[in-house]
Write a protein that holds these residues in place. Structure first.
Motif, PDB file in Angstrom:
ATOM      1  N   GLN A   1       3.860  10.543  -6.558  1.00 33.98           N
ATOM      2  CA  GLN A   1       4.791  10.995  -7.587  1.00 33.98           C
ATOM      3  C   GLN A   1       4.044  11.412  -8.847  1.00 33.98           C
ATOM      4  O   GLN A   1       4.398  12.405  -9.488  1.00 33.98           O
ATOM      5  CB  GLN A   1       5.811   9.890  -7.911  1.00 33.98           C
ATOM      6  N   LYS A   2       2.990  10.681  -9.186  1.00 35.65           N
ATOM      7  CA  LYS A   2       2.188  11.036 -10.358  1.00 35.65           C
ATOM      8  C   LYS A   2       1.573  12.427 -10.173  1.00 35.65           C
ATOM      9  O   LYS A   2       1.606  13.258 -11.088  1.00 35.65           O
ATOM     10  CB  LYS A   2       1.089   9.986 -10.562  1.00 35.65           C
TER      11      LYS A   2
ATOM     12  N   LYS B   1       0.839  -1.204   0.000  1.00 40.11           N
ATOM     13  CA  LYS B   1       0.000   0.000   0.000  1.00 40.11           C
ATOM     14  C   LYS B   1       0.874   1.255   0.000  1.00 40.11           C
ATOM     15  O   LYS B   1       0.586   2.226  -0.713  1.00 40.11           O
ATOM     16  CB  LYS B   1      -0.934  -0.012   1.217  1.00 40.11           C
ATOM     17  N   ILE B   2       1.942   1.245   0.772  1.00 46.11           N
ATOM     18  CA  ILE B   2       2.865   2.389   0.810  1.00 46.11           C
ATOM     19  C   ILE B   2       3.491   2.605  -0.564  1.00 46.11           C
ATOM     20  O   ILE B   2       3.585   3.737  -1.049  1.00 46.11           O
ATOM     21  CB  ILE B   2       3.944   2.182   1.899  1.00 46.11           C
ATOM     22  N   ALA B   3       3.910   1.520  -1.208  1.00 40.77           N
ATOM     23  CA  ALA B   3       4.501   1.633  -2.554  1.00 40.77           C
ATOM     24  C   ALA B   3       3.477   2.183  -3.549  1.00 40.77           C
ATOM     25  O   ALA B   3       3.799   3.044  -4.378  1.00 40.77           O
ATOM     26  CB  ALA B   3       5.020   0.276  -3.016  1.00 40.77           C
ATOM     27  N   GLU B   4       2.243   1.715  -3.443  1.00 43.10           N
ATOM     28  CA  GLU B   4       1.180   2.194  -4.337  1.00 43.10           C
ATOM     29  C   GLU B   4       0.918   3.686  -4.121  1.00 43.10           C
ATOM     30  O   GLU B   4       0.825   4.454  -5.088  1.00 43.10           O
ATOM     31  CB  GLU B   4      -0.096   1.399  -4.053  1.00 43.10           C
ATOM     32  N   LEU B   5       0.830   4.090  -2.864  1.00 43.24           N
ATOM     33  CA  LEU B   5       0.567   5.501  -2.570  1.00 43.24           C
ATOM     34  C   LEU B   5       1.750   6.391  -2.928  1.00 43.24           C
ATOM     35  O   LEU B   5       1.570   7.535  -3.349  1.00 43.24           O
ATOM     36  CB  LEU B   5       0.188   5.669  -1.097  1.00 43.24           C
ATOM     37  N   THR B   6       2.957   5.869  -2.785  1.00 47.08           N
ATOM     38  CA  THR B   6       4.143   6.628  -3.185  1.00 47.08           C
ATOM     39  C   THR B   6       4.134   6.876  -4.686  1.00 47.08           C
ATOM     40  O   THR B   6       4.443   7.982  -5.145  1.00 47.08           O
ATOM     41  CB  THR B   6       5.426   5.877  -2.765  1.00 47.08           C
TER      42      THR B   6
ATOM     43  N   LYS C   1       2.161  15.972 -12.264  1.00 47.39           N
ATOM     44  CA  LYS C   1       1.052  16.778 -12.813  1.00 47.39           C
ATOM     45  C   LYS C   1       1.155  18.222 -12.335  1.00 47.39           C
ATOM     46  O   LYS C   1       0.964  19.161 -13.104  1.00 47.39           O
ATOM     47  CB  LYS C   1      -0.297  16.201 -12.387  1.00 47.39           C
ATOM     48  N   TYR C   2       1.463  18.404 -11.044  1.00 47.94           N
ATOM     49  CA  TYR C   2       1.606  19.752 -10.475  1.00 47.94           C
ATOM     50  C   TYR C   2       2.740  20.503 -11.180  1.00 47.94           C
ATOM     51  O   TYR C   2       2.589  21.674 -11.526  1.00 47.94           O
ATOM     52  CB  TYR C   2       1.877  19.657  -8.972  1.00 47.94           C
ATOM     53  N   LYS C   3       3.846  19.815 -11.409  1.00 47.56           N
ATOM     54  CA  LYS C   3       4.982  20.447 -12.093  1.00 47.56           C
ATOM     55  C   LYS C   3       4.596  20.862 -13.509  1.00 47.56           C
ATOM     56  O   LYS C   3       4.930  21.964 -13.950  1.00 47.56           O
ATOM     57  CB  LYS C   3       6.165  19.480 -12.123  1.00 47.56           C
TER      58      LYS C   3
END
Length: 101
Positions: free
Chosen positions: A37-38, A28-33, A42-44
Motif C-alpha cells: 500500500q505504501k 508477514k502477509i500483513a507487513e507486506l500488504t 508513492k506511485y500515485k
C-alpha cells in the motif's frame, strides 16, 4: 494406551507448531500488504506529479519505448488527420470564393 498418549501429544505439538507458523505467516502477509500500500501511494503521487507537469506521456515512453510498428501506426494516424484538416480547409476556402463572387 501409551502409544495413544504419545500420538495425542505428538498431534498437540504439531498443532501448536502449525499455529505458530500460521501466525508468523499472517504477520508477514500483513507487513507486506502495508508495504504494498505504501508503494501504491508513492506511485500515485508520482503519476499525479507527472500529470501536473505534462510529463506522464514522456515518462511512459521512457519506460516502454514504442516499437517500430507502433510508431508507424502513429505516423499514419497523424498523416490521415492532417489530410482531413487540409480537405476541410479547402472546402472552407471554396465556400469563401463562392460567397465573394
Amino acid at each position: 494406551m501409551i502409544a495413544r498418549y504419545r500420538a495425542a501429544g505428538t498431534f498437540e505439538n504439531l498443532n501448536r507448531q502449525y499455529g505458530r507458523a500460521l501466525d508468523s505467516k499472517e504477520k508477514k502477509i500483513a507487513e507486506l500488504t502495508g508495504e504494498l500500500q505504501k508503494w501504491k501511494d508513492k506511485y500515485k503521487q508520482c503519476t499525479e506529479f507527472l500529470k501536473s507537469h505534462n510529463l506522464l506521456d514522456l515518462f511512459k515512453e521512457f519506460i516502454r519505448p514504442k516499437t517500430l510498428r507502433e510508431k508507424l501506426e502513429l505516423s499514419k494516424q497523424k498523416a490521415s488527420e492532417q489530410d482531413q484538416q487540409k480537405s476541410e480547409l479547402e472546402i472552407v476556402k471554396d465556400k469563401k470564393h463562392d460567397i465573394a463572387i
